[in-house]
Design a protein around this motif. Structure first.
Motif, PDB file in Angstrom:
ATOM      1  N   ASP A  56      -5.646  27.806   5.587  1.00 27.89           N
ATOM      2  CA  ASP A  56      -5.245  28.069   6.965  1.00 27.89           C
ATOM      3  C   ASP A  56      -4.454  26.917   7.582  1.00 27.89           C
ATOM      4  O   ASP A  56      -4.181  26.923   8.781  1.00 27.89           O
ATOM      5  CB  ASP A  56      -6.489  28.323   7.830  1.00 27.89           C
ATOM      6  CG  ASP A  56      -7.132  29.675   7.546  1.00 27.89           C
ATOM      7  OD1 ASP A  56      -6.378  30.609   7.190  1.00 27.89           O
ATOM      8  OD2 ASP A  56      -8.362  29.794   7.672  1.00 27.89           O
ATOM      9  N   LEU A  57      -4.100  25.918   6.759  1.00 24.22           N
ATOM     10  CA  LEU A  57      -3.406  24.742   7.265  1.00 24.22           C
ATOM     11  C   LEU A  57      -2.019  24.622   6.650  1.00 24.22           C
ATOM     12  O   LEU A  57      -1.876  24.728   5.426  1.00 24.22           O
ATOM     13  CB  LEU A  57      -4.206  23.476   6.933  1.00 24.22           C
ATOM     14  CG  LEU A  57      -5.537  23.312   7.652  1.00 24.22           C
ATOM     15  CD1 LEU A  57      -6.341  22.188   7.014  1.00 24.22           C
ATOM     16  CD2 LEU A  57      -5.302  23.027   9.133  1.00 24.22           C
ATOM     17  N   ALA A  97     -10.363  25.454  10.597  1.00 21.26           N
ATOM     18  CA  ALA A  97      -8.960  25.663  10.953  1.00 21.26           C
ATOM     19  C   ALA A  97      -8.728  27.136  11.208  1.00 21.26           C
ATOM     20  O   ALA A  97      -9.225  27.989  10.466  1.00 21.26           O
ATOM     21  CB  ALA A  97      -8.032  25.170   9.854  1.00 21.26           C
ATOM     22  N   ALA A  98      -7.996  27.427  12.272  1.00 18.88           N
ATOM     23  CA  ALA A  98      -7.640  28.812  12.599  1.00 18.88           C
ATOM     24  C   ALA A  98      -6.629  28.804  13.724  1.00 18.88           C
ATOM     25  O   ALA A  98      -6.722  27.989  14.651  1.00 18.88           O
ATOM     26  CB  ALA A  98      -8.866  29.617  13.015  1.00 18.88           C
ATOM     27  N   PHE A 103     -10.405  21.260  13.414  1.00 18.31           N
ATOM     28  CA  PHE A 103     -11.528  20.454  13.898  1.00 18.31           C
ATOM     29  C   PHE A 103     -12.178  19.782  12.700  1.00 18.31           C
ATOM     30  O   PHE A 103     -12.235  20.348  11.605  1.00 18.31           O
ATOM     31  CB  PHE A 103     -12.546  21.358  14.598  1.00 18.31           C
ATOM     32  CG  PHE A 103     -13.765  20.651  15.129  1.00 18.31           C
ATOM     33  CD1 PHE A 103     -13.735  20.021  16.358  1.00 18.31           C
ATOM     34  CD2 PHE A 103     -14.935  20.612  14.385  1.00 18.31           C
ATOM     35  CE1 PHE A 103     -14.864  19.368  16.846  1.00 18.31           C
ATOM     36  CE2 PHE A 103     -16.060  19.970  14.861  1.00 18.31           C
ATOM     37  CZ  PHE A 103     -16.025  19.335  16.100  1.00 18.31           C
ATOM     38  N   GLY A 104     -12.652  18.555  12.908  1.00 19.67           N
ATOM     39  CA  GLY A 104     -13.321  17.879  11.808  1.00 19.67           C
ATOM     40  C   GLY A 104     -13.886  16.540  12.219  1.00 19.67           C
ATOM     41  O   GLY A 104     -14.103  16.270  13.403  1.00 19.67           O
ATOM     42  N   MET A 152     -14.687  27.754  17.062  1.00 17.91           N
ATOM     43  CA  MET A 152     -16.050  27.774  17.601  1.00 17.91           C
ATOM     44  C   MET A 152     -16.252  28.975  18.527  1.00 17.91           C
ATOM     45  O   MET A 152     -15.311  29.650  18.922  1.00 17.91           O
ATOM     46  CB  MET A 152     -16.371  26.484  18.374  1.00 17.91           C
ATOM     47  CG  MET A 152     -16.082  25.206  17.634  1.00 17.91           C
ATOM     48  SD  MET A 152     -16.373  23.772  18.724  1.00 17.91           S
ATOM     49  CE  MET A 152     -15.866  22.453  17.645  1.00 17.91           C
ATOM     50  N   ASP A 153     -17.490  29.210  18.908  1.00 19.49           N
ATOM     51  CA  ASP A 153     -17.711  30.217  19.936  1.00 19.49           C
ATOM     52  C   ASP A 153     -17.438  29.576  21.293  1.00 19.49           C
ATOM     53  O   ASP A 153     -17.395  28.349  21.435  1.00 19.49           O
ATOM     54  CB  ASP A 153     -19.123  30.793  19.874  1.00 19.49           C
ATOM     55  CG  ASP A 153     -20.208  29.757  20.131  1.00 19.49           C
ATOM     56  OD1 ASP A 153     -20.250  29.185  21.238  1.00 19.49           O
ATOM     57  OD2 ASP A 153     -21.019  29.507  19.226  1.00 19.49           O
TER      58      ASP A 153
END
Length: 339
Positions: A56-57, A97-98, A103-104, A152-153
């Motif tokens: 996704d990256l 990733a999306a 995020f990481g 995330m939600d």
């Protein structure tokens, strides 16, 4: 729960492979230009990313890793070669990733046995027209990028973004609504009084051992495993707490945990380096409300945690006190009254 198995990317190898492919397709008469080498291609940079995340990256994660490493170096105020000379390593762990967001966790690891301490940040990133924009935890960029991401939600995203925003209005107080890193209503021995996360100021950290040996969240929040043995819980009140050297470890990739949630047991884990002289919980306090030092460790001195007010002296000295109960020095037992 165990951490996911990462895929390790050797950036320089991948870049050379791509260059070779370009030469083959262009024909022998025209050589392809040498690929640009970013900071993430250095020997002391490690990149971890699951294959599904890499898919996704753009570029499989290499351009994002370059941007993250550049921000880490700027935050640390040192070049990658200088870190390498000190045997320090930068790890970029791309977790999600999306939709052009990522995020990481980014870590500067130190050698095992070093008196220096590792450093770590969550990061959020957004892929724009000019490449990846990265925000490290504690910066306004981190909160802004995270709040607008597709990751995330909604509750987790909004809570973490708001809690880590250096521009939030939080009233300064000695009582901060954070307990101690073991169960409320139990005791552990304070083996080391206020001292630095590493070898210097601020005296943000304290060591506990004994009791039943279990490390538990000092307040509810979102818990992130930085590496296997090091957890950070981001609370909803402008603070976060770190727990290092943990064994019998619970991997927590952003779980919403309550106060007292089990994190692991006291131990000697050195997943990002440093040193330990005996099994214990190395407990540190961080804050996000100072724009000049947001997302960094803050002094325990004068703050009340777990019903005790901390007072620093020499490193690992100092004491805690509670009205009507008394004073406890290193080597004494501390009861967690909660908050």
């Amino acid at each position: 729960m165990t951490p996911p198995t990462p895929r390790y990317l050797g950036l320089s190898t991948l870049a050379l492979t791509c260059a070779a492919a370009l030469v083959a397709t262009a024909g022998a008469a025209q050589a392809a230009p040498a690929p640009a080498q970013g900071p993430a291609s250095a020997d002391n940079v490690e990149i971890l990313v699951e294959p599904a995340v890499a898919d996704d990256l753009p570029g499989g994660g290499e351009p994002l890793a370059d941007a993250v490493v550049a921000d880490v170096l700027a935050e640390e105020g040192a070049g990658i070669a200088a870190l390498g000379a000190q045997e320090r390593e930068v790890r970029v762990d791309i977790r999600e990733a999306a939709g052009g967001s990522a995020f990481g966790v980014a870590i500067i690891a130190v050698p095992v046995g070093s008196e220096d301490a590792p450093q770590a940040w969550l990061f959020a990133a957004d892929d724009g027209a000019d490449g990846w924009e990265v925000g490290l935890e504690g910066s306004a960029e981190f909160s802004d990028i995270l709040a607008g991401s597709a990751l995330m939600d909604a509750e987790q995203r909004e809570t973490v973004a708001a809690s880590t925003d250096p521009g939030q209005d939080v009233t300064a107080a000695t009582y901060i609504g954070v307990g101690l890193p073991f169960a409320i209503g139990t005791s552990m021995v304070m083996t080391g009084g206020p001292h630095g996360w590493g070898s210097g100021y601020p005296f943000s950290s304290v060591d506990f051992a004994g009791g039943n040996g279990q490390a538990r969240a000092a307040r509810g929040g979102y818990a992130y495993s930085l590496c296997t043995g090091w957890t950070r819980v981001i609370h909803d009140n402008g603070y976060s707490t770190d727990y290092y050297h943990l064994e019998d470890y619970q991997w927590l990739p952003g779980n919403n945990v309550g106060v007292g949630h089990y994190l692991g047991t006291q131990g000697n884990s050195l997943c990002a380096g440093g040193s330990t002289t005996g099994a214990h919980i190395h407990f540190g306090l961080r804050a996000y409300t100072d724009p000049n030092a947001a997302g960094w460790y803050v002094p325990l001195h004068g703050r009340t945690l777990g019903g005790w007010t901390f007072a620093e002296g020499a490193a690992y000295g100092g004491y805690v006190y509670r009205s009507g109960v008394g004073t406890v020095y290193p080597g004494g037992s501390v009861y967690n009254y909660g908050f």
